[in-house]
Enzyme design. Structure first.
Site, PDB file in Angstrom:
ATOM      1  N   ASP A 383      37.488  46.316  46.034  1.00 16.28           N
ATOM      2  CA  ASP A 383      37.270  47.542  46.790  1.00 16.28           C
ATOM      3  C   ASP A 383      38.257  48.612  46.323  1.00 16.28           C
ATOM      4  O   ASP A 383      38.855  48.491  45.254  1.00 16.28           O
ATOM      5  CB  ASP A 383      37.421  47.267  48.288  1.00 16.28           C
ATOM      6  CG  ASP A 383      38.781  46.643  48.628  1.00 16.28           C
ATOM      7  OD1 ASP A 383      39.629  46.532  47.726  1.00 16.28           O
ATOM      8  OD2 ASP A 383      38.996  46.271  49.795  1.00 16.28           O
ATOM      9  N   HIS A 689      33.104  39.884  42.181  1.00 13.57           N
ATOM     10  CA  HIS A 689      32.917  40.861  43.262  1.00 13.57           C
ATOM     11  C   HIS A 689      33.895  42.001  43.014  1.00 13.57           C
ATOM     12  O   HIS A 689      35.023  42.005  43.515  1.00 13.57           O
ATOM     13  CB  HIS A 689      33.180  40.189  44.607  1.00 13.57           C
ATOM     14  CG  HIS A 689      32.977  41.104  45.781  1.00 13.57           C
ATOM     15  ND1 HIS A 689      31.753  41.298  46.366  1.00 13.57           N
ATOM     16  CD2 HIS A 689      33.842  41.905  46.452  1.00 13.57           C
ATOM     17  CE1 HIS A 689      31.874  42.154  47.374  1.00 13.57           C
ATOM     18  NE2 HIS A 689      33.140  42.546  47.435  1.00 13.57           N
ATOM     19  N   ASP A 733      29.010  31.444  40.578  1.00 19.38           N
ATOM     20  CA  ASP A 733      29.293  32.739  39.952  1.00 19.38           C
ATOM     21  C   ASP A 733      28.330  33.763  40.529  1.00 19.38           C
ATOM     22  O   ASP A 733      27.283  34.068  39.942  1.00 19.38           O
ATOM     23  CB  ASP A 733      29.149  32.634  38.430  1.00 19.38           C
ATOM     24  CG  ASP A 733      29.570  33.910  37.713  1.00 19.38           C
ATOM     25  OD1 ASP A 733      30.114  34.817  38.378  1.00 19.38           O
ATOM     26  OD2 ASP A 733      29.367  34.002  36.493  1.00 19.38           O
ATOM     27  N   GLU A 742      35.631  36.702  44.613  1.00 23.05           N
ATOM     28  CA  GLU A 742      36.499  37.848  44.873  1.00 23.05           C
ATOM     29  C   GLU A 742      37.634  37.831  43.851  1.00 23.05           C
ATOM     30  O   GLU A 742      38.035  36.778  43.341  1.00 23.05           O
ATOM     31  CB  GLU A 742      37.074  37.747  46.289  1.00 23.05           C
ATOM     32  CG  GLU A 742      37.964  38.915  46.685  1.00 23.05           C
ATOM     33  CD  GLU A 742      37.193  40.193  46.947  1.00 23.05           C
ATOM     34  OE1 GLU A 742      36.999  40.940  45.967  1.00 23.05           O
ATOM     35  OE2 GLU A 742      36.791  40.435  48.093  1.00 23.05           O
TER      36      GLU A 742
END
Length: 775
Positions: A383, A689, A733, A742
């Site tokens: 993020d 991610h 994956d 993550e």
């Protein structure tokens, strides 16, 4: 050799009775489609300095050629069939041995015979007692190479002994290829030993491949031109180059198969008098009257491979530290990639040293409640929030690893990159603490708002509020942790940049005083941060901060504070992570006091993670603590074990071997030969991610369609350690699997420092043999 060529040579020799003539020596040859390529050279003894154009060379060949690539000479004329090239020196040359290298393109199966006829005075026929210098070409075997079915050079040899030379080194494959069908990409590198300082743009390098390529991406060099459909790239240095090892990496696309990746060389003009070589085949200078042989030792070069089971061969960095060749994994390459991951996490106005070409400036409006500049720092994970509690924990682990094991970064030629890497968040922390106003900014960005979008950091338009502490808002966990990061940074930079180290230390001391005066966790006052990173204790951060400040200042008050904070709470020592830093405090206080209780606490923790302890193991040998970021916990425990071994705590050999077993599992020593470090080895996660790497280059739109895409991320997030497998070694994956895929700054921090610790012990000859993988 053709009759025509013999007659031609005799005719020229008769015409130029005083000219110096020498035979063309072969280096290598290869086929690419219908064309045959021959790489060769002539060694010329230069008796004095000559200006540009002062020496002529007539290259005579017995085989017609289509074209020639040559680096030290300019071509004046060429005859109709390419059997004679008349040339002169492109640069000023000086006394010494001049090796003139070239590549011929032609269609014959034969290896060309040839001769270089020069305007230099001949020294080969001197028969007096005067000392005469001649150059012996290396012994070679000349063979006819039939057209093969695949393209590959037969060898890669190099160059000089002394004088004005072309310094040639082979392209070494680092990793890959990856792709599919006929479209592939591979990563390679070239390594030079540099003996002089080169200003920006003054060191020319020609990158030569044996086949056509495209889309060259390179970090330390500028691309000036591209010829022969990507077979020849003209480069120069993007940054200042100092004496030592110059290594630059690149990625390039090609058409073919996974096994037909390009091979080639990097060739550069070096300063007069340099003595570089990367080949066991080198020129020898002999004096005919004394038969004395003078040899020049070739410097070591790096020939590392991206294979997870490869070794790092001897290289010297700044002439002092040698990378060992007996490690089971390429620790230096892992350090390089992990540092690249942190570059991918950089927020703000990116520095000139930034090497991730799919990242750009972002979050340039980050500011405090009074407009203070809060740009910079690292994005937390996939993020774009800047959470200072885990960010400071990451910097502590990285800076302590650098402080303890600087030689590992020197040996892997990553020291400057590492300083650049941790300086980025440290600069940000300096902005976060406003001593005059007694305001500390602990977070920028709202997690809920941020997680509601999926786009590039560069395209963000959402509000990014700052969250802060002051005299009425306690938070000595995050403030104390940041003070500890600043103190650790001051220790790491102490011998590198004393002025910067002093600035870090001053800020660390005043922020520590603020945290000590306003004790408590930040959970109540910054719930927007605690929602994602809830703090269970603050005295662990205060203990670590005080201990590091004592090491940096030798002020006994900090020593007393560290002990007081340590004795004021009862840690569980369940794990070492961003929330609980007690284990680092144990090690630091043992080093400071040598008291047994701290040593025993460390031994109990490490033993609990080793086989037979309380921590669960996967079938293939991973110490598995928790499903969220399972690799983080074992990597952090390995880091603690290596710090303990370095401090003489416990069974140091067993600690090192156990730490290796955990790190090696992450690098591919598992049932699937799967590396959990992206970009390391040939089998690694493709769909982390991570927003930025999941978005293709602009102007392509990046949104939730990219998040939901079944395809691999368009960009390789080099060096990122993913969350990891479950307790049965199962791994998925998948971009939407936060447990397994993550990535985060704190995942890599303990891992990277553990790798640095392993390399430190290897460099110093204190690393035991690698353990046998469980699977």
């Amino acid at each position: 050799m053709s009759k025509y060529f013999v007659l031609l040579v005799l005719a020229v020799a008769a015409y130029r009775t005083s000219a110096y003539n020498t035979a063309v020596q072969p280096s290598t040859d290869w086929w690419d489609g219908p064309f045959h390529y021959f790489q060769g050279y002539c060694d010329l003894p230069i008796d004095k300095s000559y200006p540009t154009g002062g020496v002529t060379v007539d290259l005579l060949l017995d085989t017609p050629s289509e074209s020639i690539q040559i680096w030290k000479l300019d071509i004046s004329t060429v005859n109709n069939d390419g059997t004679e090239y008349y040339m002169y020196n492109k640069y000023e040359i000086h006394q010494g041995v001049e090796r003139v290298g070239f590549i011929l393109k032609y269609t014959s199966n034969n290896i060309p015979y040839g001769i270089c006829v020069t305007s230099l005075t001949s020294t080969q026929t001197t028969s007096t007692t005067t000392t005469t210098t001649t150059t012996k070409a290396p012994t070679t075997t000349t063979t006819v190479t039939p057209a093969p079915t695949t393209s590959s050079p037969t060898s890669s040899t190099s160059q000089s002994t002394a004088g004005n030379d072309v310094y040639q080194v082979p392209v070494v494959k680092v990793e890959g290829p990856w792709g599919g069908g006929s479209s592939w990409t591979f990563k390679g590198k070239c390594t030079f030993e540099i003996s002089a300082t080169w200003a920006i743009g003054t060191l020319p390098v020609d990158l030569i491949f044996n086949q056509e390529t495209s889309n060259l991406q390179i970090w330390k060099m500028n691309i000036l031109s591209n010829a022969l459909n990507g077979m020849l790239y003209e480069l120069n240095n993007k940054y200042w180059v100092s004496p030592g090892t110059l290594e630059f990496n690149f990625m390039v696309d090609y058409s073919g198969t996974i096994n037909s990746y390009p091979q080639g060389s990097c060739i550069s003009r070096i300063s007069p008098g340099s003595t570089q070589s990367t080949s066991s085949t080198s020129s020898t200078t002999t004096t005919s009257t004394t038969t004395t042989t003078t040899t020049t030792a070739a410097p070591s070069t790096t020939t590392t491979s991206g294979s997870p089971t490869s070794t790092t061969t001897g290289t010297t960095t700044s002439g002092t530290t040698t990378v060992p060749s007996n490690t089971a994994h390429n620790y230096g390459l892992v350090l390089e990639k992990s540092i690249l991951f942190y570059e991918a996490q950089q927020s703000g106005d990116l520095p000139p040293t930034h090497r991730i070409n799919w990242r750009g400036d972002s979050a340039l409006g980050d500011s405090g409640i009074y407009g203070e500049d809060l740009t910079g720092g690292w994005y937390d994970a996939g993020d774009t929030v800047k959470f200072n509690l885990p960010m400071s924990a990451s910097v502590i682990n990285l800076a302590v690893g650098l402080y303890k094991w600087k030689d590992a970064y020197s040996a892997s030629n990553q020291l400057q990159h590492m300083y650049d890497s941790i300086k980025w968040p440290l600069d940000y922390f300096l902005k976060c603490w406003r001593n005059s106003a007694q305001i500390y900014y602990a977070q920028v960005g709202n997690g809920d708002t941020d997680h509601a979008i999926w786009t590039r950091p560069e395209d963000m338009t959402i509000s990014r509020p700052p969250y802060y502490l002051n005299s009425s808002k306690t938070g000595s966990d995050v403030a104390g942790g940041t003070a500890a990061a600043l103190a650790a940074g001051a220790l790491a930079f102490m011998g590198e940049d004393s002025s910067y180290s002093t600035s870090l230390l001053e800020s660390a001391e005043s922020l520590y005083a603020f945290a000590k005066a306003h004790q408590g966790t930040y959970n109540t006052y910054i719930p927007e941060g605690a929602k994602f990173y809830s703090s269970s204790e603050y005295r662990d951060e205060m203990c670590v901060s005080a201990a590091l400040l004592y090491l940096a200042t030798n002020k006994t008050g900090y020593r007393s504070d560290a002990i007081t904070f340590y004795n004021s709470y009862s840690p569980g020592r369940w794990a070492y992570d961003w929330d609980d830093k007690t284990m680092l405090c144990d090690i630091l206080l043992y080093e400071i006091t040598q008291e047994t209780k701290y040593k025993s606490a460390v031994e109990n923790f490490v033993t609990s993670y080793m086989p037979g302890g309380s921590v669960q193991y996967t079938p293939c040998g991973l110490a598995w603590r928790l499903e969220w970021g399972s690799l983080r916990y074992s990597a952090n425990a390995a880091f603690i074990a290596l710090l303990a071994a370095d401090a003489g705590i416990g069974n140091t050999a067993n600690y090192k071997q156990w730490a290796m077993s955990q790190i090696h599992y992450m690098l591919g020593d598992n049932a699937n030969d799967f590396s959990y470090v992206i970009g390391y080895g040939s089998n690694y996660p493709l769909k982390p991610h991570h927003r930025a790497s999941s978005c293709d280059y602009p102007p392509e739109v990046c949104d939730w369609n990219d998040y939901n895409s079944p395809d691999p991320n368009p960009h390789v997030l080099q060096g990122a350690l993913v969350g990891g497998p479950d307790q049965y070694d199962n791994y998925e994956d998948a971009r939407d699997n936060f447990r397994t895929n993550e990535v985060a700054c704190d995942y890599n921090a303990g891992f990277q420092s553990a790798v640095a610790g392993l390399l430190h012990f290897a460099v110093n000859g204190n690393l035991p043999a690698a353990p046998t993988p469980a699977c």
